[in-house]
Design an enzyme around this catalytic site. Sequence first.
Site, PDB file in Angstrom:
ATOM      1  N   ARG A 105       0.823  -1.217   0.000  1.00 33.66           N
ATOM      2  CA  ARG A 105       0.000   0.000   0.000  1.00 33.66           C
ATOM      3  C   ARG A 105       0.857   1.268   0.000  1.00 33.66           C
ATOM      4  NH1 ARG A 105      -0.272  -2.441   4.926  1.00 33.66           N
ATOM      5  NH2 ARG A 105       0.387  -1.268   6.772  1.00 33.66           N
ATOM      6  N   TYR A 106       2.174   1.127   0.233  1.00 33.08           N
ATOM      7  CA  TYR A 106       3.036   2.299   0.311  1.00 33.08           C
ATOM      8  C   TYR A 106       3.891   2.514  -0.940  1.00 33.08           C
ATOM      9  CZ  TYR A 106       1.944   2.079   5.302  1.00 33.08           C
ATOM     10  OH  TYR A 106       1.289   2.041   6.505  1.00 33.08           O
ATOM     11  N   ILE A 107       3.973   1.541  -1.804  1.00 30.48           N
ATOM     12  CA  ILE A 107       4.861   1.645  -2.965  1.00 30.48           C
ATOM     13  C   ILE A 107       4.048   1.613  -4.252  1.00 30.48           C
ATOM     14  CG2 ILE A 107       6.911   0.732  -1.834  1.00 30.48           C
ATOM     15  CD1 ILE A 107       6.253  -2.012  -2.860  1.00 30.48           C
TER      16      ILE A 107
END
Length: 643
Positions: A105-107
Amino acid sequence: MAYIKNIFDRNFLEYASYVIKDRAIPDLEDGLKPVQRRILHSLFEMDDGKFHKVANVVGHCMKYHPHGDASIGSALVVLANKDLFIDRQGNFGNLYTGDEASAPRYIECRATPFSKDIFYNPKLTEWADSYDGRNREPVMFPAKIPVVLVTGAEGIAVGMSTKILPHNAIEVLEAEIACLSGKKFQLFPDFPTGGYVDISDYRDGNGKVMVRAKLDTSDPKRILVTELPFGSTTESLINSVEAAAKAGRLKILGINDFTTDKAEIEIKLARGVYSQETVDALFAFTECEQSISVNLLVIKDGLPVVMTVTEVIKYHAKQLVKILTRELELEKRELLDKLHLRTLERIFIEERIYKGIEKMKTAKGVTDAVIQGFKPFLKEVGQRGVSEDDVEHLLRIPIRRISLYDINRAHDEMRQIQERIKEINSHLKNIVAYSVSCLKGLIAKIKANEELGHGARKTTAGAFAKIDVKEVVKRDVDLRYDKKTGYMGTNVGGEKIAEVSPFDRILAVRKNGMYSVTDLPEKAFAGADAWWIGVADKEVLSKTIFTIIYREKGTGFPCIKRCIIEGWIMNKDYFLVPDGAVILHVDTRAKFIFSVKYTPKPRLKVLSEDFKAQDYNVRGLKAGGIRLANKEAAKVVPGGKEK
């Protein structure tokens, strides 16, 4: 029971085939495993020029891949870190330290333009239903380069595995150009972490290579590891150095990791130890040098096949010609269709054929009127004529377009189409030269885009001298043997037999004629009054003749056996003499004299007899001894070496 066995056999074969073909082994045609192919397909479907959250890509890919989000996410990270087909944004892990990527979800990621050039052509791609039948996915991408050699691959299936090393993309394309040009070529691995590789036993992709770290020894009191060997991380390499130091194989003061976007490990050496002396020990006992066995196994035409690098290049050179031929023929067909429609439009508007439909009251009458209007211009239309589909297309032309129709622009467009068709025909006639120019264009794109990371070679290929562990380790450990207790090893009292290293193996010939080879023990039982204990060095033992003089079982007659101990299985007992025989003497001198003392008996006049050991031939380990006399032997007295 037979029925159940058949069920198990059939299910196992189906499972094995599935794992081999649809999970673990890459396909030769596009060089991808199914999960990688589905990831790229998802990225192509989602492509809008912007980055997408990896979590969204994984969710989209789950429509095609039935094995859950974890396998998709990890495969995407690995593929993205190849720096070739996927653009990255965010923390995708560290190739040098082995740190994992951030949560999906962060990249973010997206397909690179290069990947579209290589894979993307929906009109030439074969499609199949996805696992749930709701979607369509590619059976195989029409890949224009041997991806399996560029990215490398590793996978374990049922009963087989693959280990393909990565190669430099530019060198792979240049090899394809050489293949198409009928020239010789050679390819060797190139690793993203750099270092050195010994390719002397690469055997075109089915042998093994030795990989080494790049060491900076300019400072005599410290060593810098500036490039890692393939397959190692800074963490694993540091752990191996610390383990070697703990085992006494290295003498270091400390070790520090300064790795960022480049590898840098500092090894501080202990007092009295210098960098040039320590290099060989690092290669011998740590991950600074490793051996990698390679096996180029791929799926070809639906079956697992072991190929060579040369065969893969030749296969893809032919495949590239076929793909480019299909692309050109497809483009030519589309241009011919477009030219045909533009010709019809021009005649339809310039000659005002549309005027003929004003009085028609039925659809058939309209169609017939248009077809009738084209009869005077059939030579311009060509052999294709005017079909009902063509009429439908013409009738859909809006009035605005008819009123604003630019005759000159229409003629220019048609001329450009015709020029492009001539160009395509020329390419088809010289398809090999066109394929070479296509490959040169791809090379130029790789060189122009440094982000692809496949420009200049990173790993230095060649051959380097192999490190002999026995030569690196000093023989400074005392091997002792206590004749009374029968124990030998490094942690026993008694007589010092030899100075050995921790890697030496020990050969012990016991009193009963049994011998065995073991690793250097701290304390092991060899039996009281063992005949011979020493280092089991095959090079030395191959030149050492063991002379065994023994007394036969039953008769008591003396026999001599001369042999060489060359091979053995560790910790296995072997016999030098027949069962029940009693050894009287064991000697390792090549030439010597010995006396046999006989047991006194009535009418026995000669009680002692001398023999020369060298008068008897060396025989195999399993061969019997040679009888010296038909008299009962009491003992053997060895003499000096014959001059």
